[in-house]
Motif scaffolding. Structure first.
Motif, PDB file in Angstrom:
ATOM      1  N   LEU A  33      -3.929  -1.555   0.056  1.00 43.45           N
ATOM      2  CA  LEU A  33      -2.659  -1.151   1.680  1.00 43.45           C
ATOM      3  C   LEU A  33      -2.457   0.425   0.771  1.00 43.45           C
ATOM      4  O   LEU A  33      -2.884   1.234   1.677  1.00 43.45           O
ATOM      5  CB  LEU A  33      -2.205  -1.706   2.095  1.00 43.45           C
ATOM      6  N   ASP A  34      -2.471   0.475  -0.108  1.00 42.87           N
ATOM      7  CA  ASP A  34      -1.560   1.426  -0.535  1.00 42.87           C
ATOM      8  C   ASP A  34      -2.465   2.766  -0.677  1.00 42.87           C
ATOM      9  O   ASP A  34      -2.915   4.050  -0.144  1.00 42.87           O
ATOM     10  CB  ASP A  34      -0.671   1.722  -1.635  1.00 42.87           C
ATOM     11  N   ALA A  35      -3.851   1.961  -1.251  1.00 42.71           N
ATOM     12  CA  ALA A  35      -5.107   3.379  -1.393  1.00 42.71           C
ATOM     13  C   ALA A  35      -6.518   3.907  -0.356  1.00 42.71           C
ATOM     14  O   ALA A  35      -6.966   3.793  -0.025  1.00 42.71           O
ATOM     15  CB  ALA A  35      -5.787   2.995  -2.892  1.00 42.71           C
TER      16      ALA A  35
END
Ligand code: SAM
Length: 461
Positions: A245-247
């Motif tokens: 999700l961060d990337a």
């Protein structure tokens, strides 16, 4: 002979339309069944249009079975048909209209004299209004001034018609221990891969061999002998990768499922895991923004509006789910193009004595559906269709889901192979095509305009 498209890993779609040239909403069957929209510009009053000049009506008239839709700039007024007169519901201030013979010769005359562009503009605007309710879908036409059919209804999920039913919710076995909501590391479905709902998922042979060599040997022997295999409790291949999700990297279909036609089983309402479970992708619906665009030679098509990565979920094929009987009825009135929008849910035919090509349900995307209904065929496609089931016991109802088969750049047309054969079946298809190509009597062949280097020449034969 069935003319419906088949689910992944089934026989070739035998359906086709024999027309040459372009398929556009203007020349497709649904429009030929429902005469074009008539636009008349003049004053804004509505009166007895059969006895007055065309000036009495200003708007769009659309003939539909049993009724006439009259659309003014601001409000839609529906006139219901009766033998003697037409009464307009709700607004008593508007004069009743006898629309038995609409459109009148005067109206047609006025329509013919009025600028075509204004009708096109109105139709386009009406289609845009429709699209407003469909998240993340745009319409683009750099070819001409047409739009897809105004009769097409965008729906958020399949509509089940008479005789179509879902297996009782109770038959939908969910995963139990050790799965639970808000799962942390090492306790979620993606770690255990033994969920009850995954019973018929692909067995993870490598994990089984390491975990239990004896059971693995028995399993292999049964598999080689083509015997029935009890797979409950065996480790399974999980369908999706974990998203980052961060990337902003979404979860994708794992390579095993991407390259085989094994059905994908997702967690369901009866599972202990929560909505955040990694085994819930297609059921959450489309996230990818799309553009429905006019192609020069294949009617409407679909572009992706952002970069996609291999294995990324795009959308499911939506429509009315109908029985085989109803499909035959619709085909008999729908003409040859009709079959293009029919998709048989025949993936599990043969797994149950009662489920045959004749008794399985069919998705009809012609009148209702989502943007994926506009995806064209390509002999070298960038997407593929897969079976996604939420209830391993329901062999009749499942989703046909499109996933990216390669990395796809923003602005690229999305395509899939309407035949979608494996290599052996492909040889058969090639032979049939060659025969059809030589046969001038064969009206079933529809030229393929995909433009791929390895284009097979026909959509289907
Ligand atoms: C499911 S529809 C796709 C959307 C369609 N283009 C439309 O405008 O509604 C299938 C129909 O699109 C057209 N089509 C799709 N792919 C094509 C291709 N590669 N070559 C020619 N026509 C194609 C054919 O008319 C086919 O029957």
């Amino acid at each position: 002979m069935s003319r419906k498209r088949k689910s992944p890993d089934s026989d070739p779609p035998l359906s086709r339309d024999g027309t040459n040239g372009l398929l556009t909403p203007r020349d497709s069957t649904h429009l030929s069944r429902e005469p074009s929209v008539v636009s008349i510009s003049s004053s804004s009053d509505i009166g007895d249009v059969t006895s007055q000049s065309p000036e009495v009506y200003n708007g769009l008239l659309q003939k539909k079975e049993g009724r006439i839709l009259a659309k003014k700039a601001s409000a839609l007024q529906v006139f219901t048909r009766s033998r003697t007169n037409f009464s307009q519901s709700r607004d008593a201030s508007v004069i009743k209209v006898n629309a038995t013979n609409l459109p009148t010769p005067q109206m047609l005359q006025a329509a013919a004299a009025s600028p075509f562009t204004s009708a096109q503009r109105l139709i386009r605007e009406a289609f845009w209004r429709k699209l407003k309710d469909v998240p993340k879908v745009r319409l683009e036409n750099k070819i001409d001034a047409s739009t897809p059919s105004l009769d097409f209804i965008f729906i958020p999920e399949c509509v089940l018609r008479d005789g179509v039913y879902r297996a009782d919710l109770q038959t939908s076995e969910g995963c139990q221990k050790p799965c639970r909501p808000n799962m942390g590391q090492n306790i979620g479905c993606e770690y255990t891969k033994q969920c009850t709902c995954l019973e018929y998922a692909a067995v993870d042979e490598e994990a089984l061999r390491k975990r239990d060599p004896d059971v693995y040997q028995t399993y292999k022997a049964q598999k080689d002998a083509n015997d029935f295999i009890e797979t409950a409790g065996l480790p399974k291949r999980f369908p999706y990768t974990k998203p980052n999700l961060d990337a902003r990297v979404p979860s994708t279909l794992r390579s095993f499922y991407r390259d085989t036609r094994h059905p994908i089983y997702e967690c369901n309402q009866n599972c202990n895991c929560g909505p955040g479970c990694k085994s819930r992708v297609a059921q959450k619906g489309r996230r990818v923004p799309l553009t429905i665009f006019k192609t020069p030679n294949r009617g409407w098509g679909v572009l992706c509006d952002e970069d996609l990565i291999r294995g990324e979920f795009i959308d499911t094929y939506l429509g009315e789910v109908i029985t085989n009987e109803e499909t035959d009825r619709r085909e008999s009135i729908g003409g040859k193009d009709k079959a293009s929008y029919l998709y048989s849910l025949d993936k599990f035919v043969g797994d149950d004595d009662e489920l045959t090509e004749e008794t399985c349900f069919v998705v009809d995307g012609q009148y209702m559906g989502g943007p994926s209904r506009f995806i064209n065929h390509c002999c070298e496609p960038n997407c593929r269709q897969y079976t996604v089931s939420y209830n391993k016991h329901d062999l009749r109802l499942y989703d046909i889901a499109f996933f990216a088969y390669e990395d796809i750049k923003k602005g690229t047309e999305l395509t899939f192979d309407y035949l979608d054969k494996d290599e052996e079946e492909e040889e058969d298809v090639v032979r049939k095509r060659e025969e059809a190509a030589k046969d001038p009597e064969n009206l079933d062949k529809k030229p393929c305009n995909c433009g791929a280097v390895k284009c097979r020449g026909y959509l289907w034969v």
